[in-house]
Design an enzyme around this catalytic site. Sequence first.
Site, PDB file in Angstrom:
ATOM      1  N   LYS A   1     -44.189  18.251 -10.806  1.00 40.16           N
ATOM      2  CA  LYS A   1     -44.867  19.514 -10.454  1.00 40.16           C
ATOM      3  C   LYS A   1     -46.184  19.210  -9.714  1.00 40.16           C
ATOM      4  O   LYS A   1     -46.518  19.852  -8.719  1.00 40.16           O
ATOM      5  CB  LYS A   1     -45.144  20.350 -11.714  1.00 40.16           C
ATOM      6  CG  LYS A   1     -43.886  21.001 -12.274  1.00 40.16           C
ATOM      7  CD  LYS A   1     -44.079  21.611 -13.653  1.00 40.16           C
ATOM      8  CE  LYS A   1     -42.730  22.070 -14.204  1.00 40.16           C
ATOM      9  NZ  LYS A   1     -42.780  22.602 -15.574  1.00 40.16           N
TER      10      LYS A   1
ATOM     11  N   ASP B   1     -45.417  30.953 -15.452  1.00 40.59           N
ATOM     12  CA  ASP B   1     -44.084  30.650 -15.984  1.00 40.59           C
ATOM     13  C   ASP B   1     -43.336  31.946 -16.326  1.00 40.59           C
ATOM     14  O   ASP B   1     -42.122  31.919 -16.544  1.00 40.59           O
ATOM     15  CB  ASP B   1     -44.195  29.799 -17.266  1.00 40.59           C
ATOM     16  CG  ASP B   1     -43.952  28.314 -17.009  1.00 40.59           C
ATOM     17  OD1 ASP B   1     -43.371  27.987 -15.961  1.00 40.59           O
ATOM     18  OD2 ASP B   1     -44.346  27.497 -17.872  1.00 40.59           O
TER      19      ASP B   1
ATOM     20  N   GLN C   1     -46.715  23.183 -20.678  1.00 40.20           N
ATOM     21  CA  GLN C   1     -45.400  22.554 -20.609  1.00 40.20           C
ATOM     22  C   GLN C   1     -44.700  22.619 -21.970  1.00 40.20           C
ATOM     23  O   GLN C   1     -45.265  22.219 -22.988  1.00 40.20           O
ATOM     24  CB  GLN C   1     -45.549  21.087 -20.143  1.00 40.20           C
ATOM     25  CG  GLN C   1     -44.247  20.341 -19.962  1.00 40.20           C
ATOM     26  CD  GLN C   1     -43.380  20.881 -18.815  1.00 40.20           C
ATOM     27  OE1 GLN C   1     -43.886  21.274 -17.769  1.00 40.20           O
ATOM     28  NE2 GLN C   1     -42.078  20.912 -19.034  1.00 40.20           N
TER      29      GLN C   1
END
Length: 290
Positions: A54, A121, A98
């Site tokens: 990422k 997200d 994460q």
Amino acid sequence: MTKLLNGNQLAIEIRKEISKEIEKNILNQKKRVPHLGIILTGNDQSSITYVNSKIKECKNIGIKSSLVHLPVGCLENRLLEEINKMNQNPLIDGFIVQLPLEKHINQDKIILSINPKKDVDGFHPENFGKMALNMKAFFPATALGILTLLERNQINISGKHTVVIGRSRIVGSPISILMSGKSHLGNSTVTLTHSHTPNIEHYTKQADIIIVAVGIPEFLKGNMIKKGAIIIDVGINSIKNEKKILGDVDFHSVYGKASYLTPVPGGVGPMTRVMLLKNTLIAALNRKNK
Ligand code: NAD
């Protein structure tokens, strides 16, 4: 004849579009570059690999990223502190924590503590609820990636029967909501199946589109689908000792029978990664300050 849906190729095109948009609507307007925050906890090797890729993708496209890496066993409060800092920091446009988290950390509490306006997200209930109500929101990257892959390949899903296998918060549940939603990317008739669905092939054999997100290598076999079905394989299963990755679809028995199929790797995965960049761009464009 099965056509493979090339996520790598499409992700390259979308990255170019994002770069152009950053140049036109951010840099040329003398605004600062988009900035993604990433909070990583512990030392799970897959999570570290995902986060590194990422960061690399952000760099390649002109998005700034900042990583906070908390050690194994870090307390929930410590993580909440970092989330609060990201929430308050006007120079961070959006951020992610994460997943998965270590067992001693309450994942729901963590997701609820993220400012929904920075939740790139799309996991916060405010974004999830808005998505379910056809309102503007951040959509989870994998679901958005699948819809984009279908749309850009001119695959019309309206009126089609879609069977989703798996009901996780990050994939199965959001994609079933979006596919059935009242929008130009939805209007499909969706059957959501999961580990408590008996006789799954009863459903899959009737499906025009099947989206598989179960995390079981080669779960969907050719004899479970009808000829001409569109198959989206979300699975990423690393096979120990063989150094290879298998999807949730048995590629060999499905290839030739399906009309479209996403390969693993190179199908949904790259689309997921690029959609995080897209959500970060949206967060930057939404910002009030320069
Ligand atoms: P998960 O473990 O959270 O959920 C799995 C789902 O599958 C559950 O809802 C469960 O009910 C269902 N399931 C389990 N066994 C089943 C069975 N025998 N029959 C029917 N349903 C069954 O998994 P997840 O996070 O949704 O991930 C699924 C897969 O997708 C994994 O391989 C994961 O690595 C992969 N993944 C890929 C991407 C990507 O970008 N390509 C993104 C996220 C997850």
